[in-house]
Scaffold this motif. Sequence first.
Motif, PDB file in Angstrom:
ATOM      1  N   LEU A  43       7.411  26.659   4.359  1.00 57.08           N
ATOM      2  CA  LEU A  43       7.149  26.568   2.722  1.00 57.08           C
ATOM      3  C   LEU A  43       6.072  26.320   2.110  1.00 57.08           C
ATOM      4  CD1 LEU A  43      10.279  23.987   2.415  1.00 57.08           C
ATOM      5  CD2 LEU A  43      10.386  26.517   2.719  1.00 57.08           C
ATOM      6  N   GLN A  50       5.761  16.677 -12.116  1.00 59.65           N
ATOM      7  CA  GLN A  50       6.205  15.270 -12.277  1.00 59.65           C
ATOM      8  C   GLN A  50       6.826  14.530 -13.388  1.00 59.65           C
ATOM      9  OE1 GLN A  50       2.051  14.741 -10.403  1.00 59.65           O
ATOM     10  NE2 GLN A  50       2.860  13.276  -9.437  1.00 59.65           N
ATOM     11  N   THR A  97       7.657   9.960  -9.415  1.00 61.81           N
ATOM     12  CA  THR A  97       6.441  10.635  -9.462  1.00 61.81           C
ATOM     13  C   THR A  97       5.784  10.676  -8.105  1.00 61.81           C
ATOM     14  OG1 THR A  97       5.309   8.903 -10.304  1.00 61.81           O
ATOM     15  CG2 THR A  97       6.001  10.658 -11.708  1.00 61.81           C
ATOM     16  N   ASP A  98       6.556  10.224  -6.948  1.00 58.99           N
ATOM     17  CA  ASP A  98       5.729   9.933  -5.614  1.00 58.99           C
ATOM     18  C   ASP A  98       5.875  11.313  -5.032  1.00 58.99           C
ATOM     19  OD1 ASP A  98       6.517   8.108  -2.728  1.00 58.99           O
ATOM     20  OD2 ASP A  98       5.140   9.404  -3.236  1.00 58.99           O
ATOM     21  N   LEU A  99       4.881  12.077  -4.640  1.00 56.52           N
ATOM     22  CA  LEU A  99       4.774  13.251  -4.365  1.00 56.52           C
ATOM     23  C   LEU A  99       5.357  13.309  -2.883  1.00 56.52           C
ATOM     24  CD1 LEU A  99       2.014  15.220  -6.100  1.00 56.52           C
ATOM     25  CD2 LEU A  99       4.704  15.021  -6.784  1.00 56.52           C
ATOM     26  N   GLY A 100       5.144  12.516  -2.080  1.00 56.79           N
ATOM     27  CA  GLY A 100       5.458  12.362  -0.922  1.00 56.79           C
ATOM     28  C   GLY A 100       6.986  11.950  -0.234  1.00 56.79           C
ATOM     29  N   GLN A 101       7.807  11.824  -1.199  1.00 57.66           N
ATOM     30  CA  GLN A 101       9.063  11.192  -0.706  1.00 57.66           C
ATOM     31  C   GLN A 101       9.818  12.346  -0.566  1.00 57.66           C
ATOM     32  OE1 GLN A 101      11.547  10.102  -4.318  1.00 57.66           O
ATOM     33  NE2 GLN A 101       9.604  10.811  -5.605  1.00 57.66           N
ATOM     34  N   GLN A 103      12.511  15.566  -0.546  1.00 58.38           N
ATOM     35  CA  GLN A 103      12.926  16.294  -1.342  1.00 58.38           C
ATOM     36  C   GLN A 103      14.226  16.912  -1.318  1.00 58.38           C
ATOM     37  OE1 GLN A 103       9.922  19.368  -1.644  1.00 58.38           O
ATOM     38  NE2 GLN A 103       8.314  17.954  -1.957  1.00 58.38           N
TER      39      GLN A 103
ATOM     40  N   TYR B  32       4.848   9.074   6.321  1.00 58.16           N
ATOM     41  CA  TYR B  32       6.200   9.823   6.277  1.00 58.16           C
ATOM     42  C   TYR B  32       6.421  10.861   6.720  1.00 58.16           C
ATOM     43  CZ  TYR B  32      10.709  10.771   4.383  1.00 58.16           C
ATOM     44  OH  TYR B  32      12.053  11.195   4.138  1.00 58.16           O
ATOM     45  N   TYR B  36      13.675  18.800   8.482  1.00 60.30           N
ATOM     46  CA  TYR B  36      14.805  19.569   7.711  1.00 60.30           C
ATOM     47  C   TYR B  36      15.296  20.372   8.570  1.00 60.30           C
ATOM     48  CZ  TYR B  36      12.915  17.393   3.303  1.00 60.30           C
ATOM     49  OH  TYR B  36      12.528  16.582   2.409  1.00 60.30           O
ATOM     50  N   SER B  93       3.655  13.498   4.931  1.00 57.85           N
ATOM     51  CA  SER B  93       3.191  13.171   3.675  1.00 57.85           C
ATOM     52  C   SER B  93       2.865  11.634   3.312  1.00 57.85           C
ATOM     53  CB  SER B  93       4.620  13.339   2.598  1.00 57.85           C
ATOM     54  OG  SER B  93       5.354  12.111   2.657  1.00 57.85           O
ATOM     55  N   ARG B  94       2.128  11.225   2.316  1.00 60.04           N
ATOM     56  CA  ARG B  94       2.031   9.939   2.173  1.00 60.04           C
ATOM     57  C   ARG B  94       2.908   9.310   0.974  1.00 60.04           C
ATOM     58  NH1 ARG B  94      -4.464   9.824   0.614  1.00 60.04           N
ATOM     59  NH2 ARG B  94      -5.266  11.523   2.193  1.00 60.04           N
ATOM     60  N   ARG B  95       3.867   8.708   1.750  1.00 55.27           N
ATOM     61  CA  ARG B  95       4.807   8.182   0.623  1.00 55.27           C
ATOM     62  C   ARG B  95       4.091   6.922  -0.381  1.00 55.27           C
ATOM     63  NH1 ARG B  95      10.461   8.080   1.867  1.00 55.27           N
ATOM     64  NH2 ARG B  95      10.759   6.962  -0.148  1.00 55.27           N
ATOM     65  N   GLY B  96       4.402   6.984  -1.529  1.00 56.82           N
ATOM     66  CA  GLY B  96       3.728   6.085  -2.316  1.00 56.82           C
ATOM     67  C   GLY B  96       2.677   6.646  -3.308  1.00 56.82           C
ATOM     68  N   SER B  97       2.251   7.973  -2.851  1.00 51.42           N
ATOM     69  CA  SER B  97       1.174   8.513  -3.730  1.00 51.42           C
ATOM     70  C   SER B  97       1.508   9.468  -4.476  1.00 51.42           C
ATOM     71  CB  SER B  97       0.393   9.400  -2.458  1.00 51.42           C
ATOM     72  OG  SER B  97      -0.606  10.105  -3.311  1.00 51.42           O
ATOM     73  N   SER B  98       1.238   9.480  -5.831  1.00 52.85           N
ATOM     74  CA  SER B  98       1.506  10.454  -6.786  1.00 52.85           C
ATOM     75  C   SER B  98       0.580  11.654  -6.724  1.00 52.85           C
ATOM     76  CB  SER B  98       1.567   9.588  -8.411  1.00 52.85           C
ATOM     77  OG  SER B  98       0.046   9.244  -8.680  1.00 52.85           O
ATOM     78  N   ALA B  99      -0.265  11.737  -5.922  1.00 57.97           N
ATOM     79  CA  ALA B  99      -1.516  12.597  -5.990  1.00 57.97           C
ATOM     80  C   ALA B  99      -1.411  13.525  -4.655  1.00 57.97           C
ATOM     81  CB  ALA B  99      -2.732  12.055  -6.080  1.00 57.97           C
ATOM     82  N   SER B 100      -0.600  12.984  -3.455  1.00 58.00           N
ATOM     83  CA  SER B 100      -0.861  13.666  -2.266  1.00 58.00           C
ATOM     84  C   SER B 100       0.573  14.392  -2.284  1.00 58.00           C
ATOM     85  CB  SER B 100      -1.002  12.684  -1.231  1.00 58.00           C
ATOM     86  OG  SER B 100      -1.215  13.405   0.123  1.00 58.00           O
ATOM     87  N   LYS B 101       0.771  15.679  -1.797  1.00 60.66           N
ATOM     88  CA  LYS B 101       1.959  16.498  -1.751  1.00 60.66           C
ATOM     89  C   LYS B 101       2.275  16.443  -0.450  1.00 60.66           C
ATOM     90  CE  LYS B 101       0.101  20.120  -3.476  1.00 60.66           C
ATOM     91  NZ  LYS B 101      -1.427  19.331  -3.699  1.00 60.66           N
ATOM     92  N   ILE B 102       3.819  16.610  -0.288  1.00 61.39           N
ATOM     93  CA  ILE B 102       4.385  16.676   1.146  1.00 61.39           C
ATOM     94  C   ILE B 102       3.890  18.037   1.686  1.00 61.39           C
ATOM     95  CG2 ILE B 102       6.377  17.871   0.324  1.00 61.39           C
ATOM     96  CD1 ILE B 102       7.972  16.037   2.510  1.00 61.39           C
ATOM     97  N   PHE B 104       4.390  20.833   4.733  1.00 61.18           N
ATOM     98  CA  PHE B 104       5.380  21.554   5.646  1.00 61.18           C
ATOM     99  C   PHE B 104       4.896  22.355   6.829  1.00 61.18           C
ATOM    100  CE2 PHE B 104       9.476  20.303   4.059  1.00 61.18           C
ATOM    101  CZ  PHE B 104       9.291  20.156   2.446  1.00 61.18           C
ATOM    102  N   GLY B 105       5.570  22.224   7.992  1.00 58.08           N
ATOM    103  CA  GLY B 105       5.089  23.000   9.172  1.00 58.08           C
ATOM    104  C   GLY B 105       5.666  24.496   8.979  1.00 58.08           C
TER     105      GLY B 105
END
Lengths: 114, 114
Positions: A43, A50, A97-101, A103, B32, B36, B93-102, B104-105
């Motif tokens: 992906l 956000q 707004t946590d982007l790492g959670q 989806q 984290y 999928y 990903s970094r859970r808890g970050s509003s700036a760092s995106k997940i 994918f492989g």
Amino acid sequence: DGGITQSPKYLFRKEGQNVTLSCEQNLNHDAMYWYRQDPGQGLRLIYYSQIVNDFQKGDIAEGYSVSREKKESFPLTVTSAQKNPTAFYLCASGAGTDLGQPQHFGDGTRLSIL
Amino acid sequence: GENVEQHPSTLSVQEGDSAVIKCTYSDSASNYFPWYKQELGKRPQLIIDIRSNVGEKKDQRIAVTLNKTAKHFSLHITETQPEDSAVYLCAASRRGSSASKIIFGSGTRLSIRP
């Protein structure tokens, strides 16, 4: 599982035409995302948002545009500037707004060129 | 930029045998790691995830292991069945970050031979 609705399921674009893919969610999620998926690839992030009235470019934003006028809706427009738009497009959402959670994804829209 | 490498890209196993898919991540702050499952033409669905404070997690026939030192994590499916055939996507990903995106492989297409 429901919650995110993408439409249409299949879409055809003519040369020089802009097309808009719909994404609606009723999960009350703050964050929404658009991904492009090509055969044999993972992906790739196109745009994300956000909060309402704010969105950010992802890794492959060129030739695409989005809007976030409502929390529930995050439409993606594939413009004529996107020269290779044939792909499977996935919309996703996440709480807060946590982007790492994790989806939640919609069922996707398959876009082809006429 | 940060990336996640996934191997193999395709995997074929005999029904009843085990399957292992491996991913390596580059961001040492990742905490984290979701997996999928995406059936043909369908949405990706979260099947299992692991946080960086544990080394292994199991859920019936699937398990995920994490090696933080080596920065890699793996999905293990035992006693494979035909319905396990799908594309599997790992992510970090970094859970808890509003700036760092997940991230994918690139996905692994798993086929189960009858």
